[in-house]
Design an enzyme around this catalytic site. Structure first.
Site, PDB file in Angstrom:
ATOM      1  N   HIS A 240       0.839  -1.216   0.000  1.00  0.00           N
ATOM      2  CA  HIS A 240       0.000   0.000   0.000  1.00  0.00           C
ATOM      3  C   HIS A 240       0.877   1.272   0.000  1.00  0.00           C
ATOM      4  CE1 HIS A 240      -3.615  -2.313   1.191  1.00  0.00           C
ATOM      5  NE2 HIS A 240      -2.964  -2.790   2.222  1.00  0.00           N
TER       6      HIS A 240
HETATM    7  O1  RIB Z   1      -5.367   0.505   4.477  1.00  0.00           O
HETATM    8  C1  RIB Z   1      -3.974   0.365   4.359  1.00  0.00           C
HETATM    9  C2  RIB Z   1      -3.260   1.394   5.153  1.00  0.00           C
HETATM   10  O2  RIB Z   1      -3.521   1.201   6.528  1.00  0.00           O
HETATM   11  C3  RIB Z   1      -1.726   1.286   5.029  1.00  0.00           C
HETATM   12  O3  RIB Z   1      -1.148   2.553   5.213  1.00  0.00           O
HETATM   13  C4  RIB Z   1      -1.356   0.387   6.169  1.00  0.00           C
HETATM   14  O4  RIB Z   1      -0.017   0.599   6.630  1.00  0.00           O
HETATM   15  C5  RIB Z   1      -2.325   0.853   7.214  1.00  0.00           C
HETATM   16  O5  RIB Z   1      -1.785   2.027   7.813  1.00  0.00           O
END
Ligand code: RIB
Ligand code: CA
Length: 319
Positions: A240
């Protein structure tokens, strides 16, 4: 070519950790500071994890400042189910010996921006509370922010509710402050980050390479996969947060659409939803305030992660 000055606000976090490696390795980015936020776990734990990563990579010259303990209007709900009780379960790293600076996250952001001779890019890959407070507290510094590259939201999906993604779900009010700040945003939502996978059969690329950085990433992937290839049934681990960094290093990796982007606060079913208006421009109700990123070149993105690890391994060998 001069490096882009960046400040990274994060909640390590397995994917945050790999995003930090990518940023620290890049000859395109100058990481001026790292600020921590409560999200994947408490701000105490995300700070410890950040310090561990900087010590592992030999980058302890970069200042770290502790951020907000809770969202603006609600209480933090950590993600032990995804990242474990430490916030970064899996890798065994020694307790950090370095300490955060004696400034709050918001104060460090303001100090770096004020002192910078050029515009600074903010990267936010945890809940946007620190960034929101900075924008509210220092309006005179907005014109020194180049853009805000974010991991959050999604056009088609959420992960904490049907339509709300974790970083925005934690603090929708802060997310709205960011979207309505007038500073251009690059929004990497779940639509693209769920494609930004290190696939299960690619984990061996990291496990088979010698060196502490590759082994760190291999350990991160093994733990992160428990949730993502288990109950979430993905083909691998979604990187992500690396999307928000990789976009600054090589924008050609991504496909994005200029659009008005806002955050719903009041819906019983839609609070924290990321509202992106992709209708024909003449029908849109508001001006475009950012780019909604919806696709990427996964193989080239994966190679950037691998190259980043190799670069840090080489730096450590030559130190
Ligand atoms: O939904 C994914 C996000 O939430 C990413 O940044 C992960 O590290 C969590 O913080
Ligand atoms: Ca994160």
């Amino acid at each position: 070519m001069s490096k882009r000055p960046v400040i990274i606000d994060c909640d390590p976090g397995h994917d945050d950790a790999i995003a930090l490696l990518m940023a620290l390795a890049s000859d395109k980015l100058d990481v001026k500071g790292i600020t921590t936020i409560a999200g994947n776990n408490t701000v105490e734990k995300t700070t410890i994890n950040t310090l561990k990563i900087l010590e592992l990579t030999g980058m302890t010259h970069i200042p770290v400042a502790v951020g907000r303990r809770n969202p603006l209007m609600q209480t933090i709900q950590v993600a032990n189910d995804v990242h474990g009780v430490s916030g970064m379960d899996g890798p065994e790293l020694p307790d950090p010996i370095t300490k955060p600076v004696d400034l709050s996250a918001v104060e460090l952001i303001a100090k770096i921006v004020e002192e910078s001779e050029e515009k600074v890019t903010l990267v936010a890959v945890g809940p946007f509370t620190n960034i929101g407070v900075f924008l509210l507290a220092y309006p005179h510094l907005h014109d020194k922010i180049e853009c805000i590259s974010l991991m959050g939201g999604g056009y088609y999906e959420g992960n904490r509710t049907a339509l709300s993604e974790f970083n925005i779900w934690q603090d929708p009010e802060a997310a709205r402050v960011v979207m309505r700040s007038g500073i251009p945003v690059l929004l990497h939502g779940l639509d693209v980050t769920h494609k930004a996978l290190v696939k299960k059969d690619e984990f061996s690329i990291f496990r088979e390479e010698k060196g502490p950085i590759f082994q760190f990433v291999a350990d991160l992937l093994d733990f992160f996969a428990i949730c993502y290839t288990g109950e979430r049934k993905l083909e691998g681990c979604p990187m992500h947060d690396s999307c928000a960094i990789a976009h600054l290093i090589d924008p050609t990796l991504f496909t994005s659409y200029d659009a008005p982007i806002d955050i719903d606060l009041d819906g019983t079913l839609t609070r924290g939803a990321c509202i992106v208006d992709l209708r024909p421009r003449e029908r849109r109700d508001n001006p475009d305030n950012g780019k909604m990123v919806l696709d990427l070149d996964r193989k080239r993105f994966l190679n950037l992660i691998i190259d980043s690890c190799r670069k840090i391994e080489s730096n450590l060998k030559n130190a």
